[in-house]
Scaffold this active site. Structure first.
Site, PDB file in Angstrom:
ATOM      1  N   GLU A  15       0.819  -1.220   0.000  1.00 57.62           N
ATOM      2  CA  GLU A  15       0.000   0.000   0.000  1.00 57.62           C
ATOM      3  C   GLU A  15       0.855   1.272   0.000  1.00 57.62           C
ATOM      4  O   GLU A  15       0.838   2.059   0.957  1.00 57.62           O
ATOM      5  CB  GLU A  15      -0.974  -0.021   1.174  1.00 57.62           C
ATOM      6  CG  GLU A  15      -1.926  -1.202   1.092  1.00 57.62           C
ATOM      7  CD  GLU A  15      -3.002  -1.222   2.170  1.00 57.62           C
ATOM      8  OE1 GLU A  15      -2.895  -0.438   3.136  1.00 57.62           O
ATOM      9  OE2 GLU A  15      -3.948  -2.014   2.038  1.00 57.62           O
ATOM     10  N   GLU A  59      -4.092  -8.914  -1.616  1.00 56.53           N
ATOM     11  CA  GLU A  59      -4.692  -8.814  -0.277  1.00 56.53           C
ATOM     12  C   GLU A  59      -6.145  -8.402  -0.333  1.00 56.53           C
ATOM     13  O   GLU A  59      -6.532  -7.513  -1.097  1.00 56.53           O
ATOM     14  CB  GLU A  59      -3.929  -7.793   0.584  1.00 56.53           C
ATOM     15  CG  GLU A  59      -4.437  -7.715   2.016  1.00 56.53           C
ATOM     16  CD  GLU A  59      -3.738  -6.621   2.816  1.00 56.53           C
ATOM     17  OE1 GLU A  59      -2.510  -6.469   2.655  1.00 56.53           O
ATOM     18  OE2 GLU A  59      -4.415  -5.912   3.575  1.00 56.53           O
TER      19      GLU A  59
END
Length: 483
Positions: free
Chosen positions: A230, A333
């Site tokens: 991220e 994810e």
């Protein structure tokens, strides 16, 4: 609230599918399809519901609902399906009695008596799903002379090794960092974003190499790495910001060359590793640099762009696949947040997984990775209280192992679709039935059909001028395994 404990789960998912059958599909022969169903109503959980015989039929009538499969139209090759082996999963696993540990591993990794996971992700340094923040070096050690993975030897490495064994000795594993050590960053903090200081670019690239070396010394092969989890999120937990330009420059000038100089040129590099929302921009900017692109295996992505009430942006996956067909796509994810023990069997969770997997695969994704494979009764442990759901929870207070709807929905893919399978053409005549299909290396065909409506739906599955007739209960998913 229904809770499916380990004994029930193992009974329901035990099936004997691969019985030395190597013959190829013959379009002129009579075929059968084994149907396995998971449904909200009743106790169907990856339950074998019978064999269906293909019969020759004419052109379907307009009113007939149909799934059309064409194995002559082949697309991407599947790498694997699995979940993340995090500190939280490992610490929770360690609290189980040995017999429950064995049953848990069998349920996830055994290809016959479980759902056959073949893919795994783990964290480099700590992440939110760790009990505390940690790194593998002492502060200020840019030469990495103090590098060691002793922290991981207590819980995480033993779990990964047992998972590999349970999977038959092979598990495709990749690793992702949430943050470099604090002293390598401009905010001197592993948490709250910040950026890697340029003077530590080479040290950080070397860090990846040392991680791989140490894990492989512990007999854990590492298939690949992602550059940064991220990279555009300033989180209250471990995080680090990389723009597209910064990420591709780090790959081009440091990470890629360092892996090659270390004899690790076969290790795969994944960029982005964040949400679908801006993955097109990241791919465009990153792959525009040919020197960076030559080191990059593909783009990783998550699903959290829809948490604010929007829809999952599957079309962005398709856009990247169309623009860069020589590269790969991997879902790295996904989980359901805002953990609440009373909602642990909410059926919407499983449906979220099923819808995402069907659409991601149909848009070119080659691998799909769930987040934590296991969490406790609080949705952790998590050192910043960012608790979430997992497909399986272990209640440490009651010694109960709970299998949620997500586990079974994922299993409708992971149990049947083998590494090396090719996605094949599959389409539905009605939007409320969604589908995807694959042909395994042994020639067997797998068709997954999902029904999100509140009524049962009867339909035909067509293949080579023949069809089977089946019914899906309301809010259910079925896998048709065609011999």
């Amino acid at each position: 609230m229904k809770k499916y404990i380990i004994t029930l789960a193992i009974t329901l998912i035990s099936t004997n599918l691969y019985i030395n059958a190597k013959e190829s599909i013959d379009s002129g022969s009579t075929k059968t399809a084994k149907q396995y169903t998971t449904s909200e109503t009743g106790n169907q959980r990856l339950t074998y519901v019978g064999d269906l015989k293909f019969e020759a039929r004419k052109q379907p009538a307009e009113a007939e609902i149909s799934i059309f499969v064409n194995q002559n139209k082949k697309f991407q090759t599947v790498l694997g399906i699995g979940g993340a082996l995090t500190d939280a999963s490992a610490e929770t696993f360690a609290k189980m009695p040995v017999e429950k540990q064995k049953a848990f591993l069998k349920a996830y990794y055994n290809p016959i008596d479980g759902i056959g996971y073949t893919l795994a992700r783990t964290n480099i340094n700590s992440c939110d799903f760790s009990s505390d923040s940690y790194t593998y070096v002492k502060d200020g050690d840019a030469a990495l002379k103090t590098f060691n993975v002793s922290h991981d030897l207590k819980y995480k490495i033993p779990l990964i090794k047992q998972a590999i064994a349970a999977a038959g000795g092979k598990l495709t594993l990749y690793a992702s960092p949430w943050s470099p050590p604090a002293w390598m960053k401009d905010n001197n903090d592993m948490l709250h974003g910040g950026k890697l200081l340029s003077k530590y670019n080479q040290s950080w690239a070397n860090y990846f190499v040392r991680f791989i070396q140490e894990y492989e010394k512990n007999k854990i092969p590492v298939w690949g790495i992602s550059v940064q989890n991220e990279p555009m999120a300033k989180q209250t937990w471990e995080s680090c910001i990389f723009t597209a330009i910064e990420e591709k420059d780090f790959v081009k000038n440091f990470l890629g060359p360092t892996l090659h100089k270390s004899g690790m040129e076969t290790k795969k590099i994944i960029v982005w590793d964040h949400n679908r929302d801006v993955m097109v921009q990241r791919a465009n900017d990153t792959y525009a640099d040919k020197e960076a692109a030559k080191y990059i295996w593909g783009v990783g992505f998550h699903w959290y762009e829809d948490w604010s009430g929007g829809k999952q942006q599957f079309e962005n996956v398709q856009r990247v696949n169309e623009a860069f067909p020589d590269k790969h796509l991997i879902f790295t994810e996904g989980c359901i947040g805002n953990f609440d023990l009373s909602k642990i069997n909410d059926w919407n969770m499983g449906e979220h997984y099923g819808e995402s997997m069907i659409n991601d695969f149909n848009n070119g994704t080659v691998a799909w990775t769930d987040w934590n494979i296991l969490l406790d009764e609080q949705g952790g442990p998590n050192h910043v209280k960012n608790f979430c759901f997992a497909p399986v929870h272990y209640n440490t207070k009651t010694d109960e192992l709970i299998f949620n709807s997500e586990f079974y929905y994922i299993g409708h893919f992971s149990k049947f679709i083998k590494p090396g399978a090719r996605r094949i053409s599959a389409s539905s005549s009605k939007s409320y039935l969604i589908t995807t299909a694959f042909q395994n290396p042994d020639g067997k065909i797998v068709v997954v059909v999902m029904n999100k409506t509140d009524k049962s739906e009867t339909f035909l599955v067509w293949l080579n001028g023949q069809s089977i007739k089946s019914t899906l209960p309301q809010r259910s998913i079925s896998t048709f395994f065609i011999d």
